[in-house]
Design an enzyme around this catalytic site. Structure first.
Site, short mmCIF file in Angstrom:
data_model
loop_
_atom_site.label_atom_id
_atom_site.label_comp_id
_atom_site.label_asym_id
_atom_site.label_seq_id
_atom_site.Cartn_x
_atom_site.Cartn_y
_atom_site.Cartn_z
N LYS A 125 0.85 -1.20 0.00
CA LYS A 125 0.00 0.00 0.00
C LYS A 125 0.88 1.24 0.00
CE LYS A 125 -1.82 2.57 3.18
NZ LYS A 125 -1.74 3.86 2.47
N SER A 162 5.12 7.16 10.54
CA SER A 162 5.26 7.88 11.79
C SER A 162 5.32 6.91 12.97
CB SER A 162 4.08 8.83 11.97
OG SER A 162 2.88 8.08 12.03
N VAL A 181 1.64 5.96 14.24
CA VAL A 181 0.93 4.88 13.55
C VAL A 181 1.69 3.56 13.70
CG1 VAL A 181 0.01 4.08 11.33
CG2 VAL A 181 -0.13 6.50 11.92
N GLY A 182 3.02 3.64 13.70
CA GLY A 182 3.84 2.42 13.85
C GLY A 182 3.53 1.67 15.13
N GLU A 213 10.01 0.99 10.50
CA GLU A 213 10.98 2.06 10.25
C GLU A 213 10.24 3.37 10.52
OE1 GLU A 213 14.03 1.55 9.74
OE2 GLU A 213 14.29 -0.33 8.64
N CYS A 228 13.57 10.73 7.09
CA CYS A 228 13.64 10.23 8.46
C CYS A 228 15.06 10.29 9.00
CB CYS A 228 13.11 8.81 8.52
SG CYS A 228 13.84 7.77 7.27
N GLU A 237 10.19 15.52 15.77
CA GLU A 237 10.53 15.44 14.36
C GLU A 237 9.68 16.44 13.60
OE1 GLU A 237 9.24 11.93 12.08
OE2 GLU A 237 11.29 11.85 11.31
P1 NAD Z 1 2.08 7.95 8.48
O1 NAD Z 1 2.43 7.12 9.64
O2 NAD Z 1 0.98 8.90 8.60
O3 NAD Z 1 1.71 7.03 7.22
C1 NAD Z 1 2.56 6.03 6.75
C2 NAD Z 1 1.75 4.98 6.02
O4 NAD Z 1 0.88 4.34 6.97
C3 NAD Z 1 0.84 5.54 4.93
O5 NAD Z 1 0.81 4.64 3.85
C4 NAD Z 1 -0.52 5.58 5.62
O6 NAD Z 1 -1.60 5.48 4.73
C5 NAD Z 1 -0.44 4.34 6.49
N1 NAD Z 1 -1.36 4.35 7.64
C6 NAD Z 1 -1.98 5.41 8.23
N2 NAD Z 1 -2.79 5.00 9.22
C7 NAD Z 1 -2.70 3.65 9.26
C8 NAD Z 1 -3.29 2.64 10.07
N3 NAD Z 1 -4.14 2.95 11.05
N4 NAD Z 1 -2.99 1.34 9.85
C9 NAD Z 1 -2.10 1.02 8.88
N5 NAD Z 1 -1.51 1.92 8.06
C10 NAD Z 1 -1.80 3.23 8.26
O7 NAD Z 1 3.44 8.66 8.06
P2 NAD Z 1 3.69 9.66 6.86
O8 NAD Z 1 3.26 11.01 7.34
O9 NAD Z 1 3.18 9.13 5.59
O10 NAD Z 1 5.30 9.59 6.74
C11 NAD Z 1 6.13 10.37 7.48
C12 NAD Z 1 6.75 9.59 8.63
O11 NAD Z 1 7.44 8.44 8.16
C13 NAD Z 1 7.78 10.38 9.38
O12 NAD Z 1 7.54 10.30 10.75
C14 NAD Z 1 9.10 9.72 9.03
O13 NAD Z 1 10.11 9.85 9.97
C15 NAD Z 1 8.71 8.32 8.81
N6 NAD Z 1 9.68 7.63 7.95
C16 NAD Z 1 10.57 6.74 8.48
C17 NAD Z 1 11.50 6.11 7.70
C18 NAD Z 1 12.47 5.11 8.26
O14 NAD Z 1 13.01 4.35 7.48
N7 NAD Z 1 12.68 5.05 9.54
C19 NAD Z 1 11.53 6.37 6.35
C20 NAD Z 1 10.63 7.28 5.82
C21 NAD Z 1 9.70 7.90 6.64
#
Ligand code: NAD
Length: 457
Positions: A159, A213, A216-217, A234, A268, A359
């Site tokens: 996704k 994020s 959500v993680g 991640e 990130c 962040e």
């Molecule tokens: P986000 O957590 O909002 O979304 C990430 C993904 O999760 C999207 O595809 C979103 O649709 C999905 N998602 C949202 N709610 C969900 C749920 N309830 N269940 C399952 N999936 C769901 O993050 P974002 O705003 O898209 O990305 C930015 C964040 O990602 C930043 O915090 C950044 O640090 C992090 N990031 C980390 C790495 C790494 O490798 N550590 C790499 C890139 C980005």
């Protein structure tokens, strides 16, 4: 909206604010159907001979290579990435697929000496793997998940983020063109709480890879726990760039802006806290200012551009909320449409303020002084995150002591490099769980099976 109406999402070019495409978001029934197709495809994909699976993955890498410029231009339009970055990202996806194409023929088990027979281990694929991707690096992050997963014999449902589905959809087309069988690698544009959450709750999805994020993680990890489902996370970062007085200050200052403003800070691994030894603080700031003002912000299609816009108006609002009226240095941005935010340096900054602890995910960096090695480590480690960081010094012993002392997964000395497809990547503390890339990534996509064979008559 009734359940029969399609859920359409308008994909916007962040540099122009124009709608470039409308993408249908998958609903619960389509998600379940895709998972069922992936489950059915698993039975045959896992039996494809290792050399044939390797050949198919090499063909996939070649198809990505041939389509690199198209993929890069798609990302420039969809995510506002500079064309130079987008070309690197498409090349990285190709390299990751090619690297793991070598894995099916090297997925070794072990033979362990035991009494009364032979004991061997097998690295068995898990089944269907669900991969959830954020919007900041749509191509590389997708490939870091699907390439080792497919190489190990799993099938994949992926996704992309709502905002950036276009390159992932194209990668799925290229996989089919390359001969990867139907159902083995499917891309499902959709909403997080619908498609992403179904990957977590569906019992036939046997592993989840989540990048996004920390908020959500944590929910994804908690959901996976209910089924004891393995998960790779991640997550976010607030990494430190530590500059000691004995460093090559010119080089440290000239490179520091790119370590945080690359991809408009939506990285990130962004080194968003610069820690400078107090005896050279003023000298460093004097060198940093022209370097920051020299960052070329503008049309991401222009080969000379070094920083493009933020991904969305909402992200720009979020970033702006961290920036006080008084800043130390601030660059310029183009006028007119587009989600622009200038490269911004905060100094002095209160170490307990949100700008220093949270962040920001935008082109904002905070600079603080430190006394000595111990003080630098204390400040660097005073965060819930631990993804990356840099250390600038000419003293090799200090470089190693500090690198060992920083609680983060990816450190660089006299450099800002974080990511190579052949080396492990991932976070300490709340920056993540597990490692991607490098020689060991297949461990995260296999289970070890032990088999004892009696040799007794
Ligand atoms: P986000 O957590 O909002 O979304 C990430 C993904 O999760 C999207 O595809 C979103 O649709 C999905 N998602 C949202 N709610 C969900 C749920 N309830 N269940 C399952 N999936 C769901 O993050 P974002 O705003 O898209 O990305 C930015 C964040 O990602 C930043 O915090 C950044 O640090 C992090 N990031 C980390 C790495 C790494 O490798 N550590 C790499 C890139 C980005």
């Amino acid at each position: 909206m009734t359940s029969t109406e399609p859920d359409l999402f308008e994909v916007v070019n962040p540099a122009t604010e124009e709608v470039i495409e409308t993408v249908a978001m998958a609903g619960p029934a389509e998600t379940d159907a895709a998972i069922a197709r992936a489950r059915a495809a698993f039975d045959s994909w896992r039996r494809v001979a290792p050399a044939d699976r390797a050949r198919l993955l090499r063909a996939f890498a070649a198809a990505v290579d041939a389509d690199r410029e198209n993929l890069a231009q798609l990302e420039v339009a969809n995510a506002g990435h500079t064309v130079g970055n987008a070309r690197w990202e498409a090349g990285n996806a190709r390299d990751v697929i090619e690297y793991y194409a070598a894995a099916p023929e090297r997925l070794f088990g072990r033979q362990i000496p035991v009494a009364g027979g032979i004991d061997v281990t097998f690295q068995e694929p898990l089944g269907v793997v669900g991969i959830i991707v954020p919007w900041n690096f749509p191509m590389p992050i997708a490939a870091w998940g699907f390439a080792p997963a497919l190489a190990a014999g799993n099938t994949v449902v992926l996704k992309p983020a709502e905002l950036t589905p276009l390159t992932a959809l194209r990668l799925a087309e290229l996989a089919l063109q390359a001969g990867i069988p139907e159902g083995v690698f499917q891309v499902l544009p959709g909403r997080g709480p619908v498609v992403g959450e179904r990957f977590v709750t569906h019992p036939d999805v046997r592993k989840v890879v989540f990048t996004g994020s920390t908020r959500v993680g944590k929910a994804v990890a908690a959901g996976c726990a209910a089924q004891v489902k393995p998960v790779t996370l991640e997550l976010g970062g607030k990494s430190a760039n530590i500059v000691f007085a004995d460093a090559d200050l010119m080089k440290a200052a000239a490179t520091a802006p790119y370590a945080v403003f690359d991809n408009a800070g939506q990285d990130c691994c962004a080194r968003s806290r610069i820690l400078v030894q107090e005896s050279v603080f003023d000298e460093f700031m004097a060198l940093l200012e022209p370097a920051v003002l020299g960052v070329r912000v503008g049309d991401p299609r222009d080969e000379k551009t070094e920083m493009g816009p933020l991904i969305s108006a909402a992200q720009r609002e979020r970033v702006a909320s961290y920036v006080p009226e008084q800043v130390a240095v601030q660059g310029l941005v183009p006028e007119g449409r587009g989600f622009w935010f200038p490269p911004t340096v905060l100094a002095p900054v209160d170490q307990s303020s949100p700008a220093f602890t949270e962040e920001i995910f935008g082109p904002v960096v905070a600079v603080v002084p430190f006394r000595d090695e111990e003080d630098a480590l204390r400040i660097a480690n005073r965060t819930e995150y631990g993804l990356s960081g840099s250390i600038w010094t000419r003293d090799l012993g200090r470089a190693l002591r500090v690198a060992r002392g920083v609680e983060a997964g990816n450190l660089s000395v006299n450099s800002h490099s974080s990511v190579r497809y052949s080396t492990p990547f991932g976070g300490f503390k709340q920056s993540g769980l597990g490692r991607e890339l490098g020689p060991d990534a297949l461990n995260a996509f296999t289970e070890t099976k032990n088999v004892f064979i009696s040799t007794e008559e």
